[in-house]
Design an enzyme around this catalytic site. Structure first.
Site, mmCIF file in Angstrom:
data_model
loop_
_atom_site.group_PDB
_atom_site.id
_atom_site.type_symbol
_atom_site.label_atom_id
_atom_site.label_comp_id
_atom_site.label_asym_id
_atom_site.label_seq_id
_atom_site.Cartn_x
_atom_site.Cartn_y
_atom_site.Cartn_z
ATOM 1 N N ASP A 160 1.278 -1.206 0.210
ATOM 2 C CA ASP A 160 0.183 0.082 -0.271
ATOM 3 C C ASP A 160 0.747 0.996 -0.165
ATOM 4 O O ASP A 160 2.373 0.994 0.616
ATOM 5 C CB ASP A 160 -0.966 0.137 1.259
ATOM 6 C CG ASP A 160 -0.155 0.252 2.691
ATOM 7 O OD1 ASP A 160 -0.232 1.092 2.951
ATOM 8 O OD2 ASP A 160 -0.098 -1.254 2.938
ATOM 9 N N SER A 161 0.309 2.396 -0.913
ATOM 10 C CA SER A 161 0.868 3.756 -0.574
ATOM 11 C C SER A 161 2.339 3.406 -1.126
ATOM 12 O O SER A 161 2.446 2.772 -2.509
ATOM 13 C CB SER A 161 0.988 4.523 0.730
ATOM 14 O OG SER A 161 1.239 5.594 0.249
ATOM 15 N N ALA A 162 3.369 3.573 -0.068
ATOM 16 C CA ALA A 162 4.695 3.541 -0.860
ATOM 17 C C ALA A 162 5.057 1.741 -1.258
ATOM 18 O O ALA A 162 5.865 1.669 -2.231
ATOM 19 C CB ALA A 162 5.503 4.337 0.142
ATOM 20 N N GLY A 164 2.902 0.062 -2.800
ATOM 21 C CA GLY A 164 2.635 -0.036 -4.028
ATOM 22 C C GLY A 164 3.285 0.750 -4.789
ATOM 23 O O GLY A 164 3.745 -0.124 -5.822
ATOM 24 N N HIS A 288 -7.292 8.328 2.010
ATOM 25 C CA HIS A 288 -5.610 6.795 1.173
ATOM 26 C C HIS A 288 -5.852 5.557 2.970
ATOM 27 O O HIS A 288 -5.909 6.323 3.810
ATOM 28 C CB HIS A 288 -4.388 7.775 1.516
ATOM 29 C CG HIS A 288 -3.185 7.801 1.057
ATOM 30 N ND1 HIS A 288 -2.892 7.737 -0.203
ATOM 31 C CD2 HIS A 288 -2.184 7.114 1.399
ATOM 32 C CE1 HIS A 288 -2.258 6.432 -0.549
ATOM 33 N NE2 HIS A 288 -1.502 6.826 0.793
#
Length: 316
Positions: A160-162, A164, A288
């Site tokens: 997820d996020s970074a 991802g 987010h």
């Protein structure tokens, strides 16, 4: 009274991370940890392993309750936190991955890569690739949990996020360098941290947020070419078509600053000549990484089931 050099702040991302002139780093969230365990509700077991003693690279492994002792898919999970906060041992990720392992019946390797700013990019990428290669080498013998329980023809990446962002860049590296004993079957990018110089979609409505996201990218990767660096804006990568798997799931949140970037990634991948299948699913009304903060809400449970089914669909 003037502040001393030790008190002078050189990087400040409120409620996230602060760096002082003397090099001291203050993480303002994501610092709690929990030990591995056997979860009493699901039977999911976890343990910690050191992958590279020289660098301290480690991971938390999870195996499902295994009454029939089948071989399971394996998921390498890369946590979020802007490359700078959170760990594989945080309660947020520990609890999420227990739920995912129980739902999907997969083995998980949750990678504890070294973090910026003490270890700037590309070190988090290099650590993540070292973890990929460790799993790959284990296909020919090694860590007993993986050797005993894993189907190495069904390797998945997710984050997820970074994390991802790491998933995409590890997929590109598989495409360019290949794997020896394992096969990358698919990737799941959850609200991936991507950017770009030119505004797209609704980004103009949140210029301040985009500015912070772009500034943070330079903070963790000061040698970057900027917001159109292919590591941060995959649409600018002329080698995008060489992504090393044939199915991708992108999880998008409607109220996420990254929403339009995430859809843009899907469209760029489709137009690249890659030849695989990419699907995007959007959670309405959510922000987010909402699933980490509110894991029992309807949209989080629906996303958990979709990610689980993605890893259990027939091979591509």
């Amino acid at each position: 009274m003037a502040s001393t050099p030790a008190e002078e702040i050189v990087h400040d991302f409120p409620s996230f991370i602060r760096v002082y002139k003397d090099g001291r780093v203050e993480r303002l969230k994501g610092t709690d940890t929990v030990p591995p365990s056997t979860n009493p509700d699901t039977g999911v077991q976890s343990k910690d392993v050191v992958i590279h003693p020289e660098t301290g690279l480690s991971a938390r492994l999870y195996i499902p309750n295994k009454p029939d002792h089948n071989k399971f898919p394996i998921l390498l999970y890369f946590h979020g936190g802007g490359f700078a906060i959170e760990t594989a041992f945080s309660p947020t990720y520990h609890n999420y991955l227990i739920s995912l392992v129980a739902e999907a019946n997969v083995v998980v390797v949750s990678v504890d890569y070294r973090r910026a700013p003490e270890h700037l990019l590309p070190i988090p990428y290099e650590d993540s690739w070292a973890a990929v290669k460790w799993v790959d080498s284990t296909a020919n013998g090694g860590e007993v949990w993986l050797k005993e329980y894993v189907d190495f023809d069904r390797v998945f990446f997710a984050g997820d996020s970074a994390g991802g962002n790491i998933v995409h860049n590890m997929g590109m590296r598989v495409g360019s360098e290949g794997l020896d004993g394992a096969k990358l079957a698919g990737m799941v990018l959850i609200h991936p941290y991507f950017g770009g110089k030119d505004l797209i979609g609704g980004e103009e409505a949140n210029l301040a947020g985009k500015s912070v996201a772009d500034k943070f990218w330079v903070f963790v990767n000061p040698t970057t070419s900027g917001s159109d660096d292919p590591l941060f804006n995959p649409a600018k990568d002329p080698k995008l078509s060489s992504l090393g798997c044939k199915k991708v799931l992108v999880c998008v949140a409607e109220k996420d600053l990254m929403r339009d970037r995430n859809w843009y990634y899907k469209e760029a991948l489709e137009k690249s000549g890659w030849g695989g299948v990419v699907e995007a699913v959007e959670a309405k009304g959510e922000g987010h990484v909402f699933h980490l903060f509110n894991p029992s809400c309807h949209n989080a449970l629906a996303m958990l089931k979709r990610v689980a089914s993605f890893m259990n669909e027939s091979k591509v």
